[in-house]
Structures are given as structure tokens and as C-alpha cells.
Design a protein around this motif. Structure first.
Motif, short mmCIF file in Angstrom:
data_model
loop_
_atom_site.label_atom_id
_atom_site.label_comp_id
_atom_site.label_asym_id
_atom_site.label_seq_id
_atom_site.Cartn_x
_atom_site.Cartn_y
_atom_site.Cartn_z
N UNK A 44 0.99 -1.30 -0.10
CA UNK A 44 0.08 0.12 0.03
C UNK A 44 0.75 1.13 0.11
N UNK A 45 0.70 2.16 -0.94
CA UNK A 45 1.18 3.40 -0.92
C UNK A 45 0.44 4.54 -0.42
N UNK A 46 0.66 5.24 0.27
CA UNK A 46 -0.40 6.42 0.95
C UNK A 46 -0.38 7.47 0.08
N UNK A 47 0.56 7.89 -0.87
CA UNK A 47 0.53 8.93 -1.73
C UNK A 47 0.80 10.27 -1.14
N UNK A 48 1.22 11.35 -1.79
CA UNK A 48 1.47 12.66 -1.14
C UNK A 48 0.42 13.07 -0.11
N UNK A 49 -0.74 13.18 -0.50
CA UNK A 49 -1.66 13.64 0.49
C UNK A 49 -1.70 13.03 1.84
N UNK A 50 -2.05 11.56 1.72
CA UNK A 50 -2.02 10.93 2.91
C UNK A 50 -0.83 10.76 3.58
N UNK A 51 0.20 10.95 3.07
CA UNK A 51 1.69 10.83 3.65
C UNK A 51 1.78 12.18 4.63
N UNK A 52 1.29 13.18 4.05
CA UNK A 52 1.42 14.25 5.02
C UNK A 52 0.45 14.27 6.44
N UNK A 53 -0.67 13.40 6.18
CA UNK A 53 -1.40 13.09 7.36
C UNK A 53 -0.80 12.27 8.30
N UNK A 54 -0.20 11.04 7.80
CA UNK A 54 0.63 10.18 8.58
C UNK A 54 1.71 10.98 9.24
N UNK A 63 3.35 13.27 15.02
CA UNK A 63 3.80 14.57 15.89
C UNK A 63 2.35 14.83 16.75
N UNK A 64 1.61 13.92 16.90
CA UNK A 64 0.27 14.18 17.60
C UNK A 64 -0.53 15.35 17.03
N UNK A 65 -0.30 15.40 15.77
CA UNK A 65 -1.17 16.50 14.88
C UNK A 65 -2.13 15.76 14.17
N UNK A 66 -3.35 16.46 13.70
CA UNK A 66 -4.13 15.89 12.85
C UNK A 66 -4.21 17.12 11.59
N UNK A 67 -3.64 16.58 10.24
CA UNK A 67 -3.42 17.51 9.38
C UNK A 67 -4.57 17.08 8.29
N UNK A 68 -5.41 18.32 7.91
CA UNK A 68 -6.35 18.28 6.92
C UNK A 68 -5.85 19.05 5.84
N UNK A 69 -6.58 18.96 4.67
CA UNK A 69 -6.22 19.67 3.54
C UNK A 69 -7.71 20.30 2.81
N UNK A 70 -7.76 21.33 2.43
CA UNK A 70 -9.09 21.89 1.71
C UNK A 70 -9.07 21.93 0.24
N UNK A 73 -14.07 23.87 -4.28
CA UNK A 73 -15.35 23.81 -3.60
C UNK A 73 -15.17 23.83 -1.88
N UNK A 74 -14.23 24.10 -1.51
CA UNK A 74 -13.98 24.33 -0.19
C UNK A 74 -14.14 23.05 0.68
N UNK A 75 -14.39 21.86 0.13
CA UNK A 75 -14.30 20.58 0.91
C UNK A 75 -12.90 20.31 1.91
N UNK A 76 -13.12 19.93 3.12
CA UNK A 76 -12.06 19.80 3.76
C UNK A 76 -11.78 18.15 4.29
N UNK A 77 -10.72 17.62 3.80
CA UNK A 77 -10.50 16.27 3.80
C UNK A 77 -9.70 15.78 4.89
N UNK A 78 -10.13 14.81 5.70
CA UNK A 78 -9.01 14.35 6.84
C UNK A 78 -9.38 12.69 6.93
N UNK A 79 -8.25 11.93 6.84
CA UNK A 79 -7.09 12.20 5.93
C UNK A 79 -7.16 12.75 4.58
N UNK A 80 -6.51 13.43 4.13
CA UNK A 80 -6.61 13.89 2.86
C UNK A 80 -5.80 13.13 1.66
#
Length: 158
Positions: free
Chosen positions: A11-21, A26-33, A37-44
Motif C-alpha cells: 500500500x502506498x499512501x500517496x503525497x496527500x495521505x503521507x502528510x497526514x501520517x 507529531x500528535x497532529x491531525x492535518x487536513x487539506x481543503x 469547492x472548499x471541502x475539507x478532507x481528513x485524511x486528505x
């Protein structure tokens, strides 16, 4: 009929989900919009599922969310690592348009409710770039308003 067929997967997480992981490490939840359309994804993912536009920069969310649905797992199954019964819920993080699936703990099963506000409980020790960095979710303690006569904040008569 026995067969010698074997399939190994990577499984390869890809660029978006890799930043989430990496954020979880670092105990941070990182989302991307989505800038369109302004939809916010977590994980992205890397691109918006609706617009097919590349998502913007990461934004940190506090991790709190609302239970949108849940399931009580009552029966054991092969490979299970948690002793039943336990609760698995879909949680919509505040500030996100997507849902996460995780365990709900630190509450009696009968008291779990749709609409309940929850927060992550981070695993002890050195966090990893993995879902295991979040041990489980638990209910957010209810505030008691001094002028509410002991009612939970927001539960009094309007």
C-alpha cells in the motif's frame, strides 16, 4: 481445491495521505481543503474527489469530532486483537467534511450516542506515522455552567 496462488500487496499512501501520517507522528491531525469547492478532507488525498483539483496546504485540526454512527462489536472473529464487546464509530472531526473510523472507549457502551462529542486519546511513548498513534477516542467532558442549576452547558431550557 488447494492452490499455490499467493498475492503480496504493497500500500502506498500517496503525497496527500503521507502528510497526514507524518502529522500523526507529531500528535497532529492535518487536513487539506479543496481550493475550488472548499471541502475539507481528513485524511486528505492528493486531489479533491468532487472537483479533481489538487488540494491546498495542510491545516491542523484539534481532533475533536462528533459521532455520526457507531457499531457495537459483540462477537469475536479471526485476527481480532480487542476483546468484545467494544464500540467502533464513524467520527466527523470538527472542521472536516469527511469521517474517521476509530474505537470509542472510556464510556459505558450503553451511553454511546450519535451526536456525542469525542476527542482523541494519543498513545503513550514515541508516536508513529500510523493510526496507532491514536489509541482511541473518548467523550469530551461536559462543562457545567454555574448559572444552569447543574444542567450540562447547552442542555437547559431555551
Amino acid at each position: 481445491m488447494p492452490t499455490p496462488l499467493r498475492m503480496d500487496y504493497t500500500f502506498v499512501a500517496g503525497a496527500g495521505r503521507s502528510s497526514f501520517l507524518r502529522g500523526l507522528a507529531h500528535r497532529r491531525l492535518l487536513a487539506r481543503a479543496c481550493p475550488s469547492c472548499r471541502r475539507v478532507y481528513l485524511p486528505a488525498p492528493e486531489f479533491c474527489a468532487r472537483c479533481l483539483v489538487e488540494l491546498g496546504a495542510t491545516t491542523e485540526l484539534d481532533g475533536r469530532g462528533t459521532v455520526s454512527t457507531f457499531c457495537v462489536v459483540s462477537f469475536p472473529f479471526p485476527g481480532q486483537q480487542i476483546e468484545p464487546p467494544y464500540v467502533v464509530a464513524h467520527i466527523r472531526p470538527h472542521g472536516a467534511d469527511t469521517r474517521l473510523m476509530h474505537l470509542i472507549r472510556e464510556i459505558e457502551i450503553a451511553d454511546v450516542r450519535i451526536g456525542m462529542e469525542v476527542e482523541p486519546v494519543w498513545a503513550g511513548g514515541e508516536p508513529a506515522a500510523s493510526w496507532t498513534s491514536i489509541r482511541h477516542y473518548r467523550p469530551v467532558p461536559q462543562r457545567v455552567s454555574p448559572d444552569s442549576g447543574g444542567d450540562r452547558a447547552g442542555d437547559g431550557d431555551a
